[in-house]
Design a protein around this motif. Structure first.
Motif, PDB file in Angstrom:
ATOM      1  N   THR A   1      52.616  41.140 -48.355  1.00 46.31           N
ATOM      2  CA  THR A   1      51.625  42.180 -48.268  1.00 46.31           C
ATOM      3  C   THR A   1      50.215  41.539 -47.765  1.00 46.31           C
ATOM      4  O   THR A   1      49.914  40.352 -48.103  1.00 46.31           O
ATOM      5  N   GLN A   2      49.669  42.357 -46.963  1.00 45.82           N
ATOM      6  CA  GLN A   2      48.458  41.803 -46.637  1.00 45.82           C
ATOM      7  C   GLN A   2      47.325  41.888 -47.334  1.00 45.82           C
ATOM      8  O   GLN A   2      47.155  43.156 -47.845  1.00 45.82           O
ATOM      9  N   LEU A   3      46.611  40.784 -47.586  1.00 47.38           N
ATOM     10  CA  LEU A   3      45.439  41.140 -48.771  1.00 47.38           C
ATOM     11  C   LEU A   3      44.307  41.601 -48.059  1.00 47.38           C
ATOM     12  O   LEU A   3      43.812  41.508 -46.857  1.00 47.38           O
ATOM     13  N   ALA A   4      43.794  42.624 -48.860  1.00 44.65           N
ATOM     14  CA  ALA A   4      42.449  43.520 -48.008  1.00 44.65           C
ATOM     15  C   ALA A   4      40.994  43.022 -48.222  1.00 44.65           C
ATOM     16  O   ALA A   4      40.186  43.270 -48.656  1.00 44.65           O
ATOM     17  N   THR A   5      40.999  41.418 -47.594  1.00 38.11           N
ATOM     18  CA  THR A   5      39.954  40.791 -47.547  1.00 38.11           C
ATOM     19  C   THR A   5      39.069  41.133 -46.384  1.00 38.11           C
ATOM     20  O   THR A   5      39.694  41.810 -45.544  1.00 38.11           O
ATOM     21  N   GLN A   6      37.620  40.841 -46.255  1.00 36.46           N
ATOM     22  CA  GLN A   6      36.816  41.213 -45.045  1.00 36.46           C
ATOM     23  C   GLN A   6      37.229  40.065 -43.931  1.00 36.46           C
ATOM     24  O   GLN A   6      37.282  40.503 -43.058  1.00 36.46           O
ATOM     25  N   SER A   7      37.442  38.961 -44.547  1.00 33.55           N
ATOM     26  CA  SER A   7      37.546  37.598 -43.551  1.00 33.55           C
ATOM     27  C   SER A   7      38.968  37.243 -43.556  1.00 33.55           C
ATOM     28  O   SER A   7      39.713  37.189 -44.612  1.00 33.55           O
ATOM     29  N   LYS A   8      39.451  36.069 -42.715  1.00 32.96           N
ATOM     30  CA  LYS A   8      40.801  35.804 -42.831  1.00 32.96           C
ATOM     31  C   LYS A   8      40.865  34.739 -43.885  1.00 32.96           C
ATOM     32  O   LYS A   8      39.960  34.322 -44.500  1.00 32.96           O
ATOM     33  N   ILE A   9      42.083  34.318 -44.095  1.00 27.84           N
ATOM     34  CA  ILE A   9      42.350  33.333 -45.047  1.00 27.84           C
ATOM     35  C   ILE A   9      41.597  32.037 -45.105  1.00 27.84           C
ATOM     36  O   ILE A   9      41.079  31.273 -45.911  1.00 27.84           O
ATOM     37  N   PHE A  10      41.591  31.361 -43.699  1.00 27.58           N
ATOM     38  CA  PHE A  10      41.072  30.128 -43.442  1.00 27.58           C
ATOM     39  C   PHE A  10      39.805  30.144 -42.609  1.00 27.58           C
ATOM     40  O   PHE A  10      39.366  29.076 -42.174  1.00 27.58           O
ATOM     41  N   SER A  11      39.328  31.287 -42.219  1.00 28.83           N
ATOM     42  CA  SER A  11      38.446  31.311 -41.384  1.00 28.83           C
ATOM     43  C   SER A  11      37.299  32.443 -41.483  1.00 28.83           C
ATOM     44  O   SER A  11      37.641  33.336 -42.204  1.00 28.83           O
ATOM     45  N   GLY A  12      36.162  32.358 -41.056  1.00 27.90           N
ATOM     46  CA  GLY A  12      35.265  33.646 -41.071  1.00 27.90           C
ATOM     47  C   GLY A  12      35.312  34.730 -40.126  1.00 27.90           C
ATOM     48  O   GLY A  12      34.709  35.359 -39.808  1.00 27.90           O
ATOM     49  N   GLU A  13      36.660  34.716 -39.622  1.00 27.33           N
ATOM     50  CA  GLU A  13      36.646  35.886 -38.607  1.00 27.33           C
ATOM     51  C   GLU A  13      37.122  37.152 -39.300  1.00 27.33           C
ATOM     52  O   GLU A  13      37.687  37.004 -40.562  1.00 27.33           O
ATOM     53  N   ARG A  14      36.785  38.134 -38.739  1.00 24.89           N
ATOM     54  CA  ARG A  14      36.954  39.420 -39.341  1.00 24.89           C
ATOM     55  C   ARG A  14      38.562  39.853 -39.091  1.00 24.89           C
ATOM     56  O   ARG A  14      39.420  39.292 -38.522  1.00 24.89           O
ATOM     57  N   THR A  15      38.821  40.781 -40.251  1.00 23.69           N
ATOM     58  CA  THR A  15      40.293  41.281 -40.378  1.00 23.69           C
ATOM     59  C   THR A  15      40.613  42.687 -40.149  1.00 23.69           C
ATOM     60  O   THR A  15      41.573  43.218 -40.205  1.00 23.69           O
ATOM     61  N   THR A  16      39.623  43.461 -39.438  1.00 18.57           N
ATOM     62  CA  THR A  16      39.723  44.788 -39.198  1.00 18.57           C
ATOM     63  C   THR A  16      40.821  45.220 -38.171  1.00 18.57           C
ATOM     64  O   THR A  16      41.033  44.733 -37.346  1.00 18.57           O
ATOM     65  N   TYR A  17      41.481  46.154 -38.680  1.00 25.26           N
ATOM     66  CA  TYR A  17      42.984  46.544 -38.027  1.00 25.26           C
ATOM     67  C   TYR A  17      42.035  47.506 -36.726  1.00 25.26           C
ATOM     68  O   TYR A  17      41.495  48.218 -36.786  1.00 25.26           O
ATOM     69  N   GLY A  18      43.078  47.234 -35.742  1.00 31.16           N
ATOM     70  CA  GLY A  18      43.176  48.050 -34.505  1.00 31.16           C
ATOM     71  C   GLY A  18      41.849  47.614 -33.449  1.00 31.16           C
ATOM     72  O   GLY A  18      41.356  48.270 -32.566  1.00 31.16           O
ATOM     73  N   ALA A  19      41.403  46.474 -33.588  1.00 33.84           N
ATOM     74  CA  ALA A  19      40.282  46.050 -32.719  1.00 33.84           C
ATOM     75  C   ALA A  19      40.737  45.351 -31.239  1.00 33.84           C
ATOM     76  O   ALA A  19      42.218  45.410 -31.296  1.00 33.84           O
ATOM     77  N   GLU A  20      40.022  45.603 -30.229  1.00 32.60           N
ATOM     78  CA  GLU A  20      40.557  45.025 -29.092  1.00 32.60           C
ATOM     79  C   GLU A  20      41.193  43.623 -29.126  1.00 32.60           C
ATOM     80  O   GLU A  20      40.697  42.845 -29.884  1.00 32.60           O
ATOM     81  N   PRO A  21      42.281  43.384 -28.448  1.00 28.39           N
ATOM     82  CA  PRO A  21      43.033  42.286 -28.595  1.00 28.39           C
ATOM     83  C   PRO A  21      42.351  40.941 -28.267  1.00 28.39           C
ATOM     84  O   PRO A  21      41.266  40.863 -27.625  1.00 28.39           O
ATOM     85  N   ASN A  22      42.576  40.212 -29.302  1.00 28.56           N
ATOM     86  CA  ASN A  22      41.856  38.696 -29.300  1.00 28.56           C
ATOM     87  C   ASN A  22      40.133  38.633 -29.152  1.00 28.56           C
ATOM     88  O   ASN A  22      39.767  37.647 -29.102  1.00 28.56           O
ATOM     89  N   THR A  23      39.842  39.796 -29.960  1.00 24.47           N
ATOM     90  CA  THR A  23      38.061  39.904 -30.157  1.00 24.47           C
ATOM     91  C   THR A  23      38.054  39.336 -31.545  1.00 24.47           C
ATOM     92  O   THR A  23      37.000  39.103 -31.809  1.00 24.47           O
ATOM     93  N   GLN A  24      39.128  39.259 -32.331  1.00 24.32           N
ATOM     94  CA  GLN A  24      39.058  38.824 -33.841  1.00 24.32           C
ATOM     95  C   GLN A  24      39.696  37.538 -33.869  1.00 24.32           C
ATOM     96  O   GLN A  24      40.599  37.559 -34.932  1.00 24.32           O
ATOM     97  N   ALA A  25      39.647  36.594 -33.025  1.00 21.93           N
ATOM     98  CA  ALA A  25      40.329  35.354 -33.176  1.00 21.93           C
ATOM     99  C   ALA A  25      39.412  34.269 -32.983  1.00 21.93           C
ATOM    100  O   ALA A  25      39.099  34.225 -31.506  1.00 21.93           O
ATOM    101  N   CYS A  26      38.974  33.407 -33.592  1.00 21.44           N
ATOM    102  CA  CYS A  26      38.014  32.522 -33.476  1.00 21.44           C
ATOM    103  C   CYS A  26      38.798  31.196 -33.369  1.00 21.44           C
ATOM    104  O   CYS A  26      40.012  31.109 -33.382  1.00 21.44           O
ATOM    105  N   LEU A  27      38.069  29.957 -33.224  1.00 20.98           N
ATOM    106  CA  LEU A  27      38.662  28.742 -32.852  1.00 20.98           C
ATOM    107  C   LEU A  27      39.703  28.305 -33.858  1.00 20.98           C
ATOM    108  O   LEU A  27      40.873  27.715 -33.625  1.00 20.98           O
ATOM    109  N   VAL A  28      39.371  28.597 -35.457  1.00 19.04           N
ATOM    110  CA  VAL A  28      40.489  28.173 -36.309  1.00 19.04           C
ATOM    111  C   VAL A  28      41.622  29.120 -36.105  1.00 19.04           C
ATOM    112  O   VAL A  28      42.935  28.325 -36.127  1.00 19.04           O
TER     113      VAL A  28
END
Lengths: 95, 481
Positions: free
Chosen positions: B13-40
């Protein structure tokens, strides 16, 4: 503890390393030496010692749940070999 | 031979956090591909994971809700495998020391009984990215927006004994994570998915048979159908003298069958080891206490309260507490209806749900608010309108014509409960129909319905039916001669 040729081939495959047939004997010998060293450590009585997950005597620091990153897709994808429609593309993989 | 089925479920089950588990990247569903993928998330060299406190709190909440042990010290481990949507070559997960262990939930069985299902463990881990095989002809497209999204993997004991039980258990966990507010549980978006381990054995045997694992079951219906197919398949293999092979299988919903997925030689050699980038996670008393205080009311507690406070039956309770939104809606709509909670229950599960289903709207987006419905129920309860008229008012409310009082006023729908006024109508109707009145008095009691109909017609359907009945009986019996 002895490793077989098959063990080395299996480990190489899991690690996606190409090891030629001629190199296998060498790897078997060297990896076996490493494992023998680990076996030597087993002679120490560790029944009273908890498994060590990390050498530092600290616990994990936690981060506030706040987005801090900006979209840097173009910058990151400049490093990629191939990109299409915003996707990283790789040779077709399918189950 | 009789066969017995043993099923264990692993729910992600995906947890409803605002940011990812190990980075400060957003978790919003349906964003343009790879626009929510940071260096971590991309697994660049030199980056370090930092654990999200909210993901930890959510895992603890789940543990508390299933009466589990919250492990004061847990450890993150690397699960190693290669796949293009896993940039680091390993997934950070928990292995030997998970954050939650040994809990249970109680499920309702179809035969009316209950069953306690053990939960071995629940651990935190990161999700992988998505591989898109259909977008390009000879290539696979990789979208890493999902990489690093926090997951809670909930592992049941192998204690489920049918496809239906497995689906019921999955629904129970789904209900629970949504009540706790730790996941949106959206199955279409992949926020809640399930793998099933299935084996069969001759009835009475104590040793487990060889199991097959079914991957990525993302709807309650598919879980049930896939497991049913797999049970049949394994029994057929065994009855033909064959052996079940331990393997991972995929369910094909179009063909309604399962088929093998990965070759055996690669199976599950993940070489787990503690992740040196992350220190052990420790949960101290203060953190645990603050999480305990933020726990919402649990479904089991609400069910108990609905039985006690509202006197509702178990079937209605199941419907009205399916989600916390459902339960809240019911409670707000039933406020002040002392002694008439059944009316509120009937309207919630009847008219309201019919309208929601018809329009494809969720209860949170209902155009009729709980307060609106309460207003309407009050008017039924105090006799202003009949239940039948209320349906008309409800439809008008749904169409946005205002609240119940306004609609009753503008449409002139008030029941005539004024005894004097009604009695005049009753008297007239009896006088106008001497033949029927005579027959009634001669013993044809069924004709009462005819008179009620006449009065309703004369009042445009607004007469209070209970009053009309009373007055008619009085008038017909009194004028006897």
């Amino acid at each position: 503890m002895g490793l077989s040729d098959k063990d080395v081939q299996h480990i190489a495959k899991l690690a996606r390393l190409e090891v030629s047939d001629g190199q296998i004997a060498d790897y078997v010998e060297k990896l076996t030496q490493i494992l023998d060293m680990v076996d030597a450590l087993k002679e120490v009585d560790t029944t009273e010692v908890l498994p060590l997950a990390h050498p530092l005597h600290m616990s994990q620091r936690l981060r506030a749940d706040e987005p801090t990153e900006k979209n840097q897709r173009d910058l990151f994808q400049a490093n990629a070999e191939d990109v299409k429609q915003g996707l990283y593309t790789v040779p077709r993989v399918i189950e | 031979m009789n066969w017995e089925t043993v099923i264990g479920l692993e729910i992600h089950t995906q947890l409803a956090t605002q940011s990812k588990i190990f980075s400060g990247e957003r978790t919003t569903y349906g964003a343009e591909p790879n626009t929510q993928a940071c260096l971590v998330d991309l697994g660049y060299p030199g980056v370090l994971p930092v654990l999200n406190s909210e993901a930890v709190a959510m895992a603890v909440k789940f543990g508390l809700a299933i009466g589990a042990t919250i492990e004061r010290r847990s450890v993150f481990a690397r699960k190693n495998y290669f796949y293009p949507d896993l940039p680091k070559g390993y997934q950070i997960s928990q292995y030997e020391l998970p954050i939650v262990s040994r809990g249970s939930v109680v499920i309702q069985l179809d035969d009316g009984g209950q069953k306690r299902v053990g939960i071995t463990r629940a651990h935190l881990e990161e999700d992988a990215g998505k591989s898109l095989h259909e977008t390009f002809k000879d290539q696979t497209g990789i979208d890493l927006n999902r990489a690093g999204t926090p997951l809670l993997e909930i592992v049941s004991e192998p204690e489920l004994s049918s496809a239906a039980e497995a689906a019921t258990y999955m629904r129970k966990i789904h209900q629970l994570v949504r009540y706790l507010g730790i996941s949106d549980g959206n199955m279409q978006e992949g926020s809640f998915r399930c793998d099933a381990n299935i084996s069969v054995r001759p009835s009475g045997d104590t040793e487990l048979g060889t199991r097959a694992e079914l991957k990525n079951l993302n709807s309650f219906r598919y879980v049930e159908k896939a497991i049913e197919f797999e049970i049949e398949r394994q029994i057929d293999v065994l009855e033909d003298g064959g052996k079940v092979v331990q393997e991972t299988r995929l369910y094909d919903s179009d063909k309604d069958e399962t088929r093998p997925m990965r070759s055996k030689e690669e199976a599950n050699d993940y070489r787990y080891f503690p992740d040196p980038d992350l220190l052990p996670l420790e949960i101290d008393e203060a953190l645990l206490d603050s999480i305990k205080e933020s726990m919402p009311e649990l479904p089991s507690e609400i069910e108990e309260r609905f039985a006690k406070d509202y006197g509702l039956n178990p079937v209605d309770i199941q419907i009205l507490t399916a989600s916390s939104e459902d339960a809240k809606f019911f409670e707000a709509s039933a406020e002040g209806l002392d002694g008439n909670y059944e009316l509120a229950a009937n309207w919630n599960k009847g008219e309201l749900r019919a309208a929601l289903n018809r329009e494809g709207v969720t209860i949170s987006d209902s155009p009729v608010s709980p307060a609106d419905l309460n207003n309407l129920l009050q008017r039924i309860s105090d006799g202003t309108i009949s239940g039948k008229t209320a349906k008309e008012v409800f439809e008008a409310m749904w169409a946005g014509e205002g609240d119940a009082d306004q609609i009753i006023e503008t449409r002139g729908l008030q029941q005539i409960s004024d005894v004097v006024a009604l009695d005049k109508v009753v008297q007239q109707v009896v006088a106008d129909n001497p033949e029927q009145a005579g027959q009634y008095r001669g013993g044809k009691q069924k004709l009462l319905g005819f008179f009620v109909g006449q009065v309703m017609q004369a009042t445009g359907g607004k007469a209070n039916p209970a009053e009309v009945n009373k007055l008619l009986r009085a008038r017909l019996d009194a004028d006897e001669n």
